[in-house]
Design an enzyme around this catalytic site. Structure first.
Site, PDB file in Angstrom:
ATOM      1  N   ARG A  62       0.624  -1.212   0.033  1.00  0.00           N
ATOM      2  CA  ARG A  62      -0.007   0.126   0.071  1.00  0.00           C
ATOM      3  C   ARG A  62       0.843   1.273  -0.041  1.00  0.00           C
ATOM      4  O   ARG A  62       0.289   2.369  -0.456  1.00  0.00           O
ATOM      5  CB  ARG A  62      -0.884  -0.019   1.355  1.00  0.00           C
ATOM      6  N   TYR A 115     -11.851  18.305 -16.864  1.00  0.00           N
ATOM      7  CA  TYR A 115     -12.256  16.988 -16.902  1.00  0.00           C
ATOM      8  C   TYR A 115     -13.902  17.124 -15.823  1.00  0.00           C
ATOM      9  O   TYR A 115     -13.369  17.672 -14.606  1.00  0.00           O
ATOM     10  CB  TYR A 115     -11.509  15.960 -16.408  1.00  0.00           C
ATOM     11  N   ASP A 187      -2.886  19.413 -15.738  1.00  0.00           N
ATOM     12  CA  ASP A 187      -3.408  17.908 -16.156  1.00  0.00           C
ATOM     13  C   ASP A 187      -3.092  18.088 -17.632  1.00  0.00           C
ATOM     14  O   ASP A 187      -3.541  18.707 -18.546  1.00  0.00           O
ATOM     15  CB  ASP A 187      -5.083  18.136 -15.940  1.00  0.00           C
ATOM     16  N   LYS A 212      -5.613   7.192 -20.254  1.00  0.00           N
ATOM     17  CA  LYS A 212      -5.644   7.601 -21.429  1.00  0.00           C
ATOM     18  C   LYS A 212      -4.586   7.099 -22.416  1.00  0.00           C
ATOM     19  O   LYS A 212      -4.051   5.956 -22.434  1.00  0.00           O
ATOM     20  CB  LYS A 212      -5.992   8.877 -21.516  1.00  0.00           C
TER      21      LYS A 212
END
Ligand code: PLP
Length: 404
Positions: A62, A115, A187, A212
């Protein structure tokens, strides 16, 4: 903590290497024990400790995982920055950035066209924790300067913006922020380091949905944050291990594989998208075409200054309004109607009902997202086959709407 050495650190020999080379070798050399040219998937929850209190890079997956670390090395080297951290999704990355940099009373300035998930995070989650956001048209540096406050901690810019492809001049934003302590996050999902280098223009942190173009094959969800600042990276490590938002080793391995062809793919995506954009612009059934490297694009000069190429995303309005647009999308045979972008398969999206359906009609109108807007993620099929499909769907839609 950096974790390159266990995979055979080839990074020192990559100084000065080009993007194509970094995409292939930036994750490390052959695995040192077996010589496996492709590093294995370290599908292990935990790591043996030689003695109590020993210091080691890996303790529990983790916090850090060797396969995820290999991807992080590759992404950092592609961006020309010191550190990268990978997350379960792009939205997990943006959420971690917010948790690491904001507190109750902080103010955020965000591009007005971004987005949809980023808007939801800021307006419907962080607002409940006392974080206030001002959405501005960051393509106008004066509006950005006006929106800044002494308590602004983070400026979040997306360029080209989803879905209208509106550009923000990153150098101008950097100049506005020169005397302000707010961090600039960009971004860069639509272009990737292959076509745009935000950190060279003033960004402190580069944000990715690796879902993407970075992975590029419609096979994973993932996110990444890339930066130089070691303190910011430490804070992100703390948030990631606390909230448990690390990427899985299997997704990281697939993403490392995708990265090897990223520069090649971005070149072809751009070539094909430019061709499709020009073809659509000349088509009698199409109104406006939004594509940064199209002569009619209002920010064409900025696009050429800021981007190496136009990328694979474009948007357009089918003549005849909403009914014709919907009929067009339903008539496509090769292009797939779906909510993703940036992969080998050409995907078509209707932003007003899909990715930006949570915005109310007024907000959409203000952001230039008309009801008939169609977003196209131009894939890697032969462009002539794409044009044939677009042509038959435009014809079918126009005929059907005229007949009704
Ligand atoms: C998809 C996307 C995101 C969110 O990424 P997920 O991996 O879907 O969480 C963020 N920004 C942009 C520009 C995107 O296209």
């Amino acid at each position: 903590m950096e974790h390159h050495s266990h995979l055979g650190n080839r990074l020192t020999s990559l100084v000065g290497a080009r993007l194509e080379t970094l995409g292939i070798h930036g994750g490390g050399g052959p695995e040192p024990i077996t010589g496996a040219v492709v590093p294995p998937i370290f599908q292990s929850t935990t790591y043996a400790q030689p003695r109590v209190g020993s210091e080691q890079d890996f303790t529990y997956s983790r916090a850090h995982n060797p396969t995820v670390s290999a991807l992080e090395s590759a992404l950092a080297s592609l961006e020309g920055l010191a550190h990268a951290r990978c997350f379960a999704t792009g939205m997990a990355a943006t959420s971690a950035l917010a948790l690491a940099t904001l507190e109750s009373g902080s103010h955020v300035v965000c591009s007005d066209v971004v987005y949809g998930g980023t808007v939801r995070l800021l307006e419907q989650v962080l607002d409940r924790f006392g974080v206030e956001t001002t959405f501005v048209d960051t393509s106008d540096p004066a509006l950005l300067a006006e929106a800044l406050r002494p308590d602004t901690r983070l400026v979040f810019v997306e360029t080209p913006a989803n879905p209208t492809l509106k550009l923000t001049d990153l150098k101008a934003v950097g100049e506005v922020l020169a005397d302000h302590p707010a961090l600039l996050a960009v971004d860069n999902t639509f272009l990737t380091a292959a076509l745009q280098r935000p950190a060279e223009l003033g960004a402190d942190i580069v944000v990715y949905s690796t879902t993407k173009y970075i992975e590029g094959h419609n096979s994973t969800v993932g996110g990444a944050l890339v930066m130089d600042c070691p303190e910011l990276c430490d804070r992100l490590d703390f948030v990631r291990k606390t909230t448990g938002s690390i990427q899985s080793p299997w997704e990281a391995w697939l993403t490392l594989r995708g990265l090897k062809t990223l520069p090649l793919r971005m070149e072809r995506h751009s070539q094909s998208a430019r061709l499709v954009a020009r073809w659509l612009a000349d088509h009698p059934s199409v109104d406006t075409v939004h594509y940064p490297f199209l002569d009619t694009f209002p920010q064409r000069l900025l696009a050429e200054r800021q981007q190496r190429d136009g990328g694979g995303m474009l948007a357009f309005e089918v003549r005849g309004g909403l009914a014709t647009s919907l009929e067009f999308m339903n008539s496509l045979r090769l292009c797939t109607l779906a909510e993703n972008l940036g992969a080998a398969e050409t995907l078509v999206t209707h932003p007003p009902t899909m990715t930006h359906g949570d915005l109310d009609p007024g907000q959409r109108r203000q952001r230039g997202i008309s009801d008939s807007l169609v977003r196209l993620s131009v894939g890697l099929e032969h462009p002539d086959d794409l044009l044939a499909d677009l042509d038959q769907a435009l014809e079918a839609a126009t005929a059907k709407v005229e007949a009704s």
